[in-house]
Design an enzyme around this catalytic site. Structure first.
Site, PDB file in Angstrom:
ATOM      1  N   SER A   1      37.002  40.336  44.877  1.00 50.69           N
ATOM      2  CA  SER A   1      36.635  39.382  43.841  1.00 50.69           C
ATOM      3  C   SER A   1      35.162  39.001  43.895  1.00 50.69           C
ATOM      4  O   SER A   1      34.735  38.064  43.236  1.00 50.69           O
ATOM      5  CB  SER A   1      37.474  38.102  44.000  1.00 50.69           C
ATOM      6  OG  SER A   1      37.259  37.529  45.272  1.00 50.69           O
ATOM      7  N   CYS A   2      34.363  39.713  44.708  1.00 50.72           N
ATOM      8  CA  CYS A   2      32.969  39.335  44.833  1.00 50.72           C
ATOM      9  C   CYS A   2      32.168  39.817  43.635  1.00 50.72           C
ATOM     10  O   CYS A   2      32.662  40.516  42.765  1.00 50.72           O
ATOM     11  CB  CYS A   2      32.361  39.898  46.109  1.00 50.72           C
ATOM     12  SG  CYS A   2      32.001  41.641  45.993  1.00 50.72           S
ATOM     13  N   GLY A   3      30.924  39.480  43.609  1.00 55.72           N
ATOM     14  CA  GLY A   3      30.079  39.909  42.516  1.00 55.72           C
ATOM     15  C   GLY A   3      29.307  38.739  41.943  1.00 55.72           C
ATOM     16  O   GLY A   3      29.385  37.621  42.410  1.00 55.72           O
TER      17      GLY A   3
END
Length: 287
Positions: free
Chosen positions: A114-116
Site C-alpha cells: 500500500s506504499c507510494g
C-alpha cells in the site's frame, strides 16, 4: 534455493475432529534492494526470482528501461554471525552513463503493497518518469489492441490453472502477462501482488522485451495505484484485476491511456478506463 514454501505444525479442526498435522505455508522474507551499492528499499517477498524483482522494481521507479542499462545484479553477504549469505540482499549495478533519478525523496525506504505517493503528487511522479507513453499502435503501423469479452473472461481461469505454489499453500498472489490473443507469456507468484508484477516486468527487461505494448496484465486481488503505475511504466496497455481498483488507480489509468478492468469474474467485469480497447459493441447488441 528451495525457500518458496516451509512446513509448520498446525492443529486442524474439521467437523469437530481435532488433529495435529504439518501444513505447507508460503515463505516470506525481507529483500533489501541496493542500487550501485547504496540501500534503496526493503520489501517483504517470497524468495525466488529476486534479480527479476529488483530489476522490475527499478523499472517502476524510472531507473531502468532497457536491458543494456543493467550491468549486473548480485547477492550480497547477509548480516549473519558466521558471515554466510542469507540471499536477502541484492545489489543492482547500472551500466556506465545511466542517469539515476532522485527517487529517495519520493518513496519510503520500506516498501509494502500500500506504499507510494498520494494524490496529485503520485500522478505527477508517474507522468515525469514514464519512459514510454502507452502506445499499442506502434506509430500507426499496427491496429490498436482490442480485446473481446470472451477472451477477457477466460483469463482468470488460465491464471488460476498456472498457480503452482498457490495450489500447495493457498497463500500467494499472482500476476500473469498475456498476449492480446490470450496466450500466456509469463506468470509469477509472491506474497505481494506488487512483487509478482515486478518479477514479470524485471524478466521482460532482462529479455529485452520492454515496452510491453501489446500485452494484458492480470493480477489476483485488487488493482491499486501502485499496480497501475507499474503497468504504465512497463508500457502495458491493459491491466485487469479480479477485484476492485482504487480511485487513484482509475485516475492514473484515465490520464495515461491505460485500459483498466476490475471485478473480472466469469463473464462479469467493470471497465473503469480505456474502454476503446474492449469490444463493447457486441455485448450491447446482445443485450
Amino acid at each position: 534455493m528451495g525457500r518458496v514454501t516451509e512446513r509448520r505444525k498446525v492443529i486442524r479442526i474439521r467437523d469437530g475432529v481435532v488433529s495435529a498435522r504439518p501444513d505447507t505455508l508460503v515463505a516470506e522474507e525481507p529483500l533489501e534492494i541496493r542500487l550501485n551499492g547504496k540501500p534503496l528499499a526493503i520489501t517483504m517477498r517470497t524468495p525466488g526470482d529476486d534479480f527479476a524483482l529488483a530489476a522490475g522494481f527499478l523499472v517502476s521507479e524510472g531507473v531502468l528501461g532497457a536491458a543494456d542499462e543493467l550491468q549486473n545484479i548480485v547477492y550480497c553477504a547477509g548480516a549473519t554471525v558466521d558471515g554466510s549469505n542469507t540471499y536477502n540482499i541484492v545489489d543492482v549495478r547500472t551500466a556506465p552513463g545511466v542517469v539515476i533519478p532522485d527517487i529517495t525523496l519520493e518513496r519510503n525506504v520500506y516498501t509494502t503493497s500500500s506504499c507510494g505517493l498520494c494524490g496529485k503528487a503520485s500522478l505527477d511522479a508517474v507522468r515525469t518518469t514514464a519512459r514510454w507513453p502507452i502506445d499499442d499502435t506502434h506509430g500507426d503501423t499496427a491496429p490498436p489492441v482490442r480485446l473481446g469479452l470472451e477472451l477477457l473472461a477466460s483469463l482468470p481461469d488460465r491464471l488460476r490453472a498456472a498457480q503452482r505454489v498457490f495450489d500447495r499453500t493457498g497463500g500467494l498472489h499472482a500476476a500473469a502477462l498475456f498476449t492480446e490473443d490470450g496466450e500466456l507469456v509469463d506468470i509469477r507468484e509472491d506474497v505481494g501482488r506488487h512483487n509478482a508484477v515486478d518479477k514479470l516486468v524485471g524478466r521482460a527487461l532482462q529479455n529485452g522485451s520492454l515496452p510491453l505494448s501489446r500485452t494484458v496484465l492480470l493480477v489476483s486481488g485488487r488493482a491499486s495505484f501502485e499496480l497501475a503505475q507499474k503497468a504504465v511504466m512497463a508500457g502495458i496497455p491493459v491491466l485487469a484485476a479480479v477485484s476492485a481498483p482504487s480511485s487513484l488507480a482509475v485516475d492514473l489509468a484515465a490520464e495515461s491511456n491505460l485500459t483498466l478492468v476490475g471485478f473480472l469474474r466469469g463473464t462479469s467485469m467493470n471497465v473503469y478506463a480505456g474502454e476503446h480497447r474492449i469490444a463493447l459493441q457486441a455485448a450491447a447488441a446482445q443485450g
